[in-house]
Design an enzyme around this catalytic site. Structure first.
Site, short mmCIF file in Angstrom:
data_model
loop_
_atom_site.label_atom_id
_atom_site.label_comp_id
_atom_site.label_asym_id
_atom_site.label_seq_id
_atom_site.Cartn_x
_atom_site.Cartn_y
_atom_site.Cartn_z
N TYR A 46 11.64 8.27 0.54
CA TYR A 46 11.44 7.20 -0.46
C TYR A 46 12.04 7.51 -1.82
O TYR A 46 12.00 6.68 -2.72
CB TYR A 46 9.93 6.92 -0.61
CG TYR A 46 9.31 6.42 0.68
CD1 TYR A 46 9.70 5.21 1.23
CD2 TYR A 46 8.34 7.17 1.36
CE1 TYR A 46 9.15 4.75 2.41
CE2 TYR A 46 7.77 6.72 2.54
CZ TYR A 46 8.18 5.51 3.06
OH TYR A 46 7.65 5.05 4.23
N GLU B 187 12.23 -9.95 1.37
CA GLU B 187 11.49 -8.75 1.81
C GLU B 187 12.35 -7.53 1.49
O GLU B 187 13.54 -7.53 1.79
CB GLU B 187 11.25 -8.85 3.32
CG GLU B 187 10.56 -7.64 3.91
CD GLU B 187 10.50 -7.71 5.44
OE1 GLU B 187 10.67 -8.80 6.03
OE2 GLU B 187 10.30 -6.64 6.05
N ARG C 7 7.87 0.76 12.95
CA ARG C 7 8.43 0.27 11.68
C ARG C 7 9.59 -0.70 11.89
O ARG C 7 10.06 -1.34 10.96
CB ARG C 7 8.92 1.43 10.82
CG ARG C 7 7.80 2.31 10.31
CD ARG C 7 8.33 3.30 9.29
NE ARG C 7 7.49 4.47 9.27
CZ ARG C 7 6.37 4.58 8.53
NH1 ARG C 7 5.98 3.58 7.76
NH2 ARG C 7 5.66 5.68 8.58
N ARG D 215 5.34 10.98 -2.47
CA ARG D 215 5.21 10.62 -1.06
C ARG D 215 6.59 10.73 -0.39
O ARG D 215 7.51 9.98 -0.71
CB ARG D 215 4.71 9.18 -0.95
CG ARG D 215 4.67 8.63 0.44
CD ARG D 215 4.40 7.13 0.43
NE ARG D 215 4.31 6.63 1.77
CZ ARG D 215 4.43 5.36 2.11
NH1 ARG D 215 4.62 4.45 1.18
NH2 ARG D 215 4.34 4.99 3.36
N ASN E 17 7.67 -5.92 -1.17
CA ASN E 17 7.73 -4.78 -0.26
C ASN E 17 6.32 -4.65 0.30
O ASN E 17 5.44 -4.06 -0.34
CB ASN E 17 8.14 -3.50 -1.00
CG ASN E 17 8.24 -2.33 -0.03
OD1 ASN E 17 7.78 -2.42 1.11
ND2 ASN E 17 8.84 -1.24 -0.48
N ALA F 88 3.33 -0.83 4.70
CA ALA F 88 2.88 -0.79 6.11
C ALA F 88 2.42 -2.15 6.61
O ALA F 88 2.48 -2.43 7.81
CB ALA F 88 1.78 0.25 6.28
N ARG G 193 13.81 4.00 11.81
CA ARG G 193 12.68 4.93 11.76
C ARG G 193 11.83 4.78 13.03
O ARG G 193 12.35 4.39 14.08
CB ARG G 193 11.89 4.71 10.47
CG ARG G 193 12.76 4.99 9.22
CD ARG G 193 11.97 4.86 7.94
NE ARG G 193 10.86 5.81 7.88
CZ ARG G 193 9.83 5.70 7.03
NH1 ARG G 193 9.77 4.67 6.21
NH2 ARG G 193 8.86 6.59 7.05
N PRO H 104 0.79 -1.23 0.00
CA PRO H 104 0.00 0.00 0.00
C PRO H 104 0.83 1.29 0.00
O PRO H 104 1.89 1.35 0.61
CB PRO H 104 -0.82 -0.10 1.29
CG PRO H 104 -0.16 -1.13 2.12
CD PRO H 104 0.53 -2.06 1.17
N ASN H 105 0.28 2.25 -0.72
CA ASN H 105 0.82 3.61 -0.83
C ASN H 105 2.08 3.73 -1.69
O ASN H 105 2.56 4.83 -1.91
CB ASN H 105 1.06 4.24 0.56
CG ASN H 105 -0.23 4.38 1.32
OD1 ASN H 105 -1.20 4.92 0.77
ND2 ASN H 105 -0.29 3.89 2.54
#
Ligand code: DQA
Length: 142
Positions: A22, A97, A110, A17, A73, A76, A106, A9-10
């Site tokens: 990122y 992953e 996370r 973003r 990936n 979240a 972070r 997501p995102n």
């Protein structure tokens, strides 16, 4: 070798973003770079992005018969999706992953990955290179 690549997501928002976290690349640019890297390794890739946990599980299930390995990936979902964790385990897909950012440096939430225990390896904090390293690793490993 066939490798399934899934973005969670995102990640469709890449480029606008938090570019300082990122990077500037958009998702189409990232996907083009992944395809180019995979072609250099002689690997076929199928790449998907979804914002939905159930859709990601459906994509894993549908593409598992084709795939020799998975690069994911989970975004979240990394931090709390036991459903995606269980799907990777149940489908017995050798998985890597990946994260664009360094999740270990972070926010505390996370730093936990519930996906890591069902993956062979985790690459993080290197932007698109995290994906390239995952492809390199799986190609050598399998
Ligand atoms: C991410 C890190 C996650 O914590 C975050 O929710 C993302 C992207 C990364 O690639 O750095 O969406 O997986």
């Amino acid at each position: 070798m066939n490798i399934l690549v899934i973005h969670g997501p995102n990640l469709h928002l890449l480029g606008r973003r938090d570019p300082e976290i990122y990077g500037q690349a958009t998702l189409p640019q990232l996907n083009a770079a992944i395809k180019k890297h995979a072609a250099g390794l002689g690997v076929k890739v199928r790449i998907f992005q979804s914002n939905s946990e159930g859709k990601i599980i459906d994509l894993l299930t549908k593409n598992a018969p084709w795939a020799d390995a998975l690069v994911i990936n989970p975004a979240a979902y990394t931090h709390y999706s036991y459903a995606i964790r269980d799907a990777i385990e149940a489908l017995c897909l050798p998985a890597a992953e990946v994260h664009l950012s360094d999740i270990s440096k972070r926010e505390p939430f996370r730093r936990v990955s519930v996906i890591k225990p069902v993956c062979l390896v985790q690459f993080k904090g290197e932007g698109p290179v995290s994906y390239f390293k995952a492809l390199n690793y799986l190609t050598k490993k399998l």
